[in-house]
Every structure is written in structure tokens, then in C-alpha cells.
Design a protein around this motif. Structure first.
Motif, short mmCIF file in Angstrom:
data_model
loop_
_atom_site.label_atom_id
_atom_site.label_comp_id
_atom_site.label_asym_id
_atom_site.label_seq_id
_atom_site.Cartn_x
_atom_site.Cartn_y
_atom_site.Cartn_z
N UNK A 257 39.09 36.54 53.31
CA UNK A 257 37.80 36.65 52.64
C UNK A 257 37.61 38.06 52.13
N UNK A 258 36.92 38.20 51.01
CA UNK A 258 36.67 39.53 50.46
C UNK A 258 35.24 39.60 49.94
N UNK A 259 34.60 40.73 50.20
CA UNK A 259 33.26 40.97 49.67
C UNK A 259 33.29 40.99 48.15
N UNK A 260 32.14 40.73 47.54
CA UNK A 260 32.13 40.59 46.08
C UNK A 260 31.54 41.79 45.34
N UNK A 261 31.07 42.81 46.06
CA UNK A 261 30.54 43.97 45.34
C UNK A 261 31.57 45.09 45.28
N UNK A 262 31.25 46.15 44.57
CA UNK A 262 32.24 47.17 44.19
C UNK A 262 32.90 47.87 45.37
N UNK B 49 27.67 42.59 53.08
CA UNK B 49 29.01 42.27 53.59
C UNK B 49 29.19 40.80 53.92
N UNK B 50 28.10 40.03 54.03
CA UNK B 50 28.20 38.61 54.36
C UNK B 50 28.47 37.73 53.13
N UNK B 51 28.33 38.27 51.94
CA UNK B 51 28.58 37.49 50.72
C UNK B 51 30.06 37.65 50.38
N UNK B 52 30.80 36.56 50.58
CA UNK B 52 32.26 36.63 50.56
C UNK B 52 32.85 35.54 49.67
N UNK B 53 33.93 35.89 48.99
CA UNK B 53 34.76 34.93 48.27
C UNK B 53 36.03 34.76 49.10
N UNK B 54 36.38 33.52 49.39
CA UNK B 54 37.57 33.25 50.20
C UNK B 54 38.74 32.87 49.31
N UNK B 55 39.91 33.35 49.71
CA UNK B 55 41.14 33.20 48.93
C UNK B 55 42.23 32.66 49.84
N UNK B 56 43.23 32.03 49.24
CA UNK B 56 44.39 31.57 50.01
C UNK B 56 45.68 31.99 49.31
#
Length: 169
Positions: free
Chosen positions: A114-119, A157-164
């Protein structure tokens, strides 16, 4: 450059906490003590990077992700990935990720992250894409639910995009 990557030990929590405190980040010893307990219980593996004998960063592999889509599909998650600011740009993060992915590949063909979406997460976003991670297609998650069209959210920090990433066939 003498880089050692190893599992967390009982002597690490104070060292890690103090190292982050020196750069102005609050990361309590108790967090790392919990990581040790969970590692002992087989729930996670915490990898520590030491450069020339000095703590430089860490990453976790969580076998049962907190993220529902990963948990349902039994996708292990690379989690809480941190390299001290003074050691960034030396390849330490890539080596930690290599080891985490190697460990995951022994049990799973897919790794999640998971990664946060802001700068503040821009460097991590680029690193994960360069390493072959792609969005899981479910949108952003706020730690409880998926964010839907029209939702108002506080970007933190709780707003996350998850990747695989596919590690093997």
C-alpha cells in the motif's frame, strides 16, 4: 558500503526509535517490540538494514494483511517500509524490497503493498511502479472502506492505494 539485512532482534527497538527521533519522527519503541512479538508468532517478518553497522531502515512482510482484498486472496503485504532520510538514494530501500519479495515468493506468487496518495509518498510511488507493482483496481482505501465517488476525505496516512506484483508463475 557494507550493507547487512537481517531480522529484527530484541536489542533493536530502542535503536530504531532513537534513529527516527533524530530526524524528527515519532516512532515509539513499543511499535518495534510488537513487531518482534508478531515475528516470533509467525505473523510478520521485520527486516532491518544496517549500513556499516548503523541502523539505516526496515521493512515488514505481513502474512495476513490488514487490507481486506489482500487478506481474502492470501496476498502477503510489504508494509511500513522506511529508510532514514540520511541513507536514502544509496539503494538500501531496493535491497530491503528485494529481500522482502524473496521471502514472500517462498510462500506466494504475488506480493502486495500500500502507498499513500499525497506528495510525501511520491518517492515510494515511483519506486513501486519501477519495481513492477500495479494498482489492484479497487481504488483508494481509507483504512476501513473504499473511497467512493462523492465521498469527502481528509488526505492523511490512512488514504492508501494498494498495488500488487507478480513474483513468479
Amino acid at each position: 558500503m557494507n550493507l547487512l539485512i537481517r531480522k529484527i532482534t530484541e536489542s533493536d527497538p530502542i535503536i530504531i526509535s532513537n534513529a527516527f527521533k533524530e530526524q524528527g519522527w515519532e516512532k515509539p519503541e513499543l511499535l518495534y517490540e510488537t513487531y518482534i512479538t508478531e515475528q516470533y508468532n509467525g505473523e510478520r517478518i521485520t527486516l532491518i538494514a544496517e549500513l556499516d553497522g548503523e541502523f539505516a531502515g526496515y521493512v515488514n512482510v505481513i502474512w495476513n494483511s490488514y487490507y481486506p482484498a489482500f487478506r481474502e486472496k492470501k496476498i502477503p503485504e510489504v508494509n511500513d517500509f522506511n529508510v532514514l532520510i540520511k541513507y536514502r538514494g544509496l539503494g538500501i530501500g531496493s535491497r530491503l524490497m528485494d529481500k522482502a519479495e524473496e521471502i514472500i515468493s517462498e510462500k506466494s506468487a504475488i506480493a502486495g503493498i500500500g502507498v499513500g496518495i499525497f506528495s510525501d509518498y511520491g518517492v515510494a510511488q515511483v519506486l513501486y511502479v519501477k519495481r513492477g507493482y500495479i494498482p489492484d483496481g479497487k481504488g483508494i482505501h481509507n483504512g476501513k472502506d473504499y473511497v467512493k465517488y462523492g465521498d469527502k476525505v481528509l488526505i492523511d496516512d490512512d488514504i492508501v492505494l494498494y498495488l500488487t506484483k507478480k513474483l513468479r508463475d
